[in-house]
Scaffold this motif. Sequence first.
Motif, PDB file in Angstrom:
ATOM      1  N   CYS A 193       0.844  -1.202   0.000  1.00 57.85           N
ATOM      2  CA  CYS A 193       0.000   0.000   0.000  1.00 57.85           C
ATOM      3  C   CYS A 193       0.874   1.244   0.000  1.00 57.85           C
ATOM      4  O   CYS A 193       1.682   1.448   0.912  1.00 57.85           O
ATOM      5  CB  CYS A 193      -0.905   0.004   1.234  1.00 57.85           C
ATOM      6  SG  CYS A 193      -1.905   1.496   1.413  1.00 57.85           S
ATOM      7  N   TYR A 202      -1.198  -4.601 -10.388  1.00 59.95           N
ATOM      8  CA  TYR A 202      -2.056  -3.484  -9.979  1.00 59.95           C
ATOM      9  C   TYR A 202      -3.493  -3.991  -9.889  1.00 59.95           C
ATOM     10  O   TYR A 202      -4.058  -4.436 -10.891  1.00 59.95           O
ATOM     11  CB  TYR A 202      -1.986  -2.353 -11.000  1.00 59.95           C
ATOM     12  CG  TYR A 202      -0.685  -1.581 -11.032  1.00 59.95           C
ATOM     13  CD1 TYR A 202       0.233  -1.636  -9.990  1.00 59.95           C
ATOM     14  CD2 TYR A 202      -0.373  -0.770 -12.122  1.00 59.95           C
ATOM     15  CE1 TYR A 202       1.411  -0.914 -10.033  1.00 59.95           C
ATOM     16  CE2 TYR A 202       0.802  -0.037 -12.177  1.00 59.95           C
ATOM     17  CZ  TYR A 202       1.691  -0.117 -11.125  1.00 59.95           C
ATOM     18  OH  TYR A 202       2.860   0.609 -11.174  1.00 59.95           O
ATOM     19  N   HIS A 253      -6.045  -2.119  -8.999  1.00 65.08           N
ATOM     20  CA  HIS A 253      -6.925  -1.024  -9.406  1.00 65.08           C
ATOM     21  C   HIS A 253      -6.109  -0.138 -10.341  1.00 65.08           C
ATOM     22  O   HIS A 253      -4.882  -0.287 -10.421  1.00 65.08           O
ATOM     23  CB  HIS A 253      -7.457  -0.241  -8.197  1.00 65.08           C
ATOM     24  CG  HIS A 253      -6.381   0.424  -7.384  1.00 65.08           C
ATOM     25  ND1 HIS A 253      -5.776   1.603  -7.753  1.00 65.08           N
ATOM     26  CD2 HIS A 253      -5.789   0.066  -6.224  1.00 65.08           C
ATOM     27  CE1 HIS A 253      -4.886   1.957  -6.860  1.00 65.08           C
ATOM     28  NE2 HIS A 253      -4.860   1.024  -5.911  1.00 65.08           N
ATOM     29  N   VAL A 263      -3.720   2.538 -11.847  1.00 61.78           N
ATOM     30  CA  VAL A 263      -2.626   3.309 -11.260  1.00 61.78           C
ATOM     31  C   VAL A 263      -2.164   4.334 -12.290  1.00 61.78           C
ATOM     32  O   VAL A 263      -1.730   3.982 -13.386  1.00 61.78           O
ATOM     33  CB  VAL A 263      -1.458   2.391 -10.850  1.00 61.78           C
ATOM     34  CG1 VAL A 263      -0.254   3.217 -10.390  1.00 61.78           C
ATOM     35  CG2 VAL A 263      -1.891   1.439  -9.733  1.00 61.78           C
ATOM     36  N   ASP A 310      -0.361   8.120  -8.553  1.00 61.95           N
ATOM     37  CA  ASP A 310      -0.659   7.051  -7.593  1.00 61.95           C
ATOM     38  C   ASP A 310       0.575   6.246  -7.201  1.00 61.95           C
ATOM     39  O   ASP A 310       0.469   5.055  -6.901  1.00 61.95           O
ATOM     40  CB  ASP A 310      -1.707   6.106  -8.183  1.00 61.95           C
ATOM     41  CG  ASP A 310      -3.008   6.822  -8.504  1.00 61.95           C
ATOM     42  OD1 ASP A 310      -3.438   7.653  -7.688  1.00 61.95           O
ATOM     43  OD2 ASP A 310      -3.582   6.556  -9.579  1.00 61.95           O
ATOM     44  N   PRO A 346       3.202   5.158  -9.053  1.00 65.84           N
ATOM     45  CA  PRO A 346       3.498   4.026  -9.928  1.00 65.84           C
ATOM     46  C   PRO A 346       4.950   3.591  -9.764  1.00 65.84           C
ATOM     47  O   PRO A 346       5.799   4.362  -9.309  1.00 65.84           O
ATOM     48  CB  PRO A 346       3.261   4.601 -11.324  1.00 65.84           C
ATOM     49  CG  PRO A 346       3.586   6.046 -11.179  1.00 65.84           C
ATOM     50  CD  PRO A 346       3.070   6.423  -9.803  1.00 65.84           C
ATOM     51  N   THR A 376       9.828   3.990  -6.386  1.00 62.51           N
ATOM     52  CA  THR A 376       8.581   4.738  -6.527  1.00 62.51           C
ATOM     53  C   THR A 376       8.649   6.048  -5.770  1.00 62.51           C
ATOM     54  O   THR A 376       9.282   6.140  -4.711  1.00 62.51           O
ATOM     55  CB  THR A 376       7.380   3.912  -6.024  1.00 62.51           C
ATOM     56  OG1 THR A 376       6.183   4.660  -6.171  1.00 62.51           O
ATOM     57  CG2 THR A 376       7.534   3.517  -4.567  1.00 62.51           C
ATOM     58  N   VAL A 428       3.179   8.847  -2.926  1.00 64.07           N
ATOM     59  CA  VAL A 428       1.881   9.112  -3.540  1.00 64.07           C
ATOM     60  C   VAL A 428       1.650  10.615  -3.569  1.00 64.07           C
ATOM     61  O   VAL A 428       1.796  11.302  -2.557  1.00 64.07           O
ATOM     62  CB  VAL A 428       0.750   8.424  -2.744  1.00 64.07           C
ATOM     63  CG1 VAL A 428      -0.615   8.801  -3.302  1.00 64.07           C
ATOM     64  CG2 VAL A 428       0.937   6.909  -2.747  1.00 64.07           C
ATOM     65  N   GLU A 434      -4.760   6.264  -1.608  1.00 62.17           N
ATOM     66  CA  GLU A 434      -3.732   5.240  -1.449  1.00 62.17           C
ATOM     67  C   GLU A 434      -3.640   4.376  -2.705  1.00 62.17           C
ATOM     68  O   GLU A 434      -4.563   4.333  -3.504  1.00 62.17           O
ATOM     69  CB  GLU A 434      -4.050   4.361  -0.235  1.00 62.17           C
ATOM     70  CG  GLU A 434      -5.369   3.615  -0.327  1.00 62.17           C
ATOM     71  CD  GLU A 434      -6.573   4.433   0.113  1.00 62.17           C
ATOM     72  OE1 GLU A 434      -7.642   3.828   0.304  1.00 62.17           O
ATOM     73  OE2 GLU A 434      -6.466   5.666   0.252  1.00 62.17           O
ATOM     74  N   ARG A 435      -2.500   3.691  -2.871  1.00 60.19           N
ATOM     75  CA  ARG A 435      -2.318   2.788  -4.007  1.00 60.19           C
ATOM     76  C   ARG A 435      -2.076   1.373  -3.488  1.00 60.19           C
ATOM     77  O   ARG A 435      -1.166   1.144  -2.701  1.00 60.19           O
ATOM     78  CB  ARG A 435      -1.140   3.254  -4.873  1.00 60.19           C
ATOM     79  CG  ARG A 435      -1.018   2.468  -6.198  1.00 60.19           C
ATOM     80  CD  ARG A 435      -0.021   1.342  -6.107  1.00 60.19           C
ATOM     81  NE  ARG A 435       1.343   1.821  -6.248  1.00 60.19           N
ATOM     82  CZ  ARG A 435       2.406   1.051  -6.020  1.00 60.19           C
ATOM     83  NH1 ARG A 435       2.258  -0.198  -5.632  1.00 60.19           N
ATOM     84  NH2 ARG A 435       3.623   1.554  -6.129  1.00 60.19           N
ATOM     85  N   SER A 459      -1.369  -2.739  -4.417  1.00 63.63           N
ATOM     86  CA  SER A 459      -0.874  -3.690  -5.403  1.00 63.63           C
ATOM     87  C   SER A 459      -0.655  -5.017  -4.704  1.00 63.63           C
ATOM     88  O   SER A 459      -0.620  -5.098  -3.469  1.00 63.63           O
ATOM     89  CB  SER A 459       0.444  -3.219  -6.020  1.00 63.63           C
ATOM     90  OG  SER A 459       0.307  -1.945  -6.606  1.00 63.63           O
TER      91      SER A 459
END
Length: 305
Positions: free
Chosen positions: A104, A166, A168, A170, A174, A176, A238, A241, A246-247, A249
């Motif tokens: 996350c 991923y 959702h 990205v 976000d 990436p 990365t 964010v 939040e991101r 994976s």
Amino acid sequence: MASLTESFIEDGFADLGVLMPEEACRELMQAVRASRNFGPDIFLDQATFEANPQYRGTNPMPGRNLFEALSPKSDFILAEPRLKSALSELLGADYTVLDQKFVCGVPDRWLPDWLKPRIIGNPVNNLGPYIRPAYRDITYFYGIDFHQDIIDWKSRYSDLITVYVYIHPVTAGDAPLYVLPRSHKLGACMFPHDLTKQSDGRWLYRNGTGGEMPLDERMLVGETGYVACWHACTLHGTMPVSSDAERFSARFLISRGKAGQAGLDAVNASIPFPLSLEDTRRDLGDAGEAKIKGNIITGRPVAER
């Protein structure tokens, strides 16, 4: 289309595109979000952290791993036939899953005020030490500098790859993944890495043992179900964010099996530098705390504290 082995020999990386079914990803994402109230409440308060700081042992582990706890809802990822075929080509049909977990990327608005001065500009901001123990079944991060995944496998030969999914969409905001294709060709190198941004936008990478090369940067954005994989010596990282969200994976470390032939053997045979390290990093103190400030990926010079 190049085979996965050919892609890894040349780039140490492969873009597999959207492999996972959107609906299954959506249902998995719903289950993740239902597991807790994601936000500032996942963090320890300052007094509790300072009373007993724990910098090690705060990542997901057997018995404390949300990805595994959500089985069979999460099983579709590693069961996807095209992914299984690709992994069998590269690692042998009897490949082994070493680690599987959710990752996350944490937005700035979640971070407690007391924590920000401690972490801003650190090379690796794995936030596990600051998370309440009940929620350490996910890895939380706030930007991670360019690194190799062999970093966590001291003295191990590079017989593993990373698969990143991923679950959702990205976008550029976000957090990436950024990958430096071809960086695996310089072998296993101690973290932090010797990278200099050039006037043409490329990175000049030196491995400290006479190898150097210019590298292009690739930002991995993708729709729900997007999959990429890379060699244990491929540099990636990365930014923090930059959006308010939040991101999430799913990340897997998968090793070569014992089969007689596997594509990874040809990949590793093409690399003229060492593929294991006795010491993989110099950024941590004896207790596991960060002792270096700076983050190359964000443009902050790396320096000892």
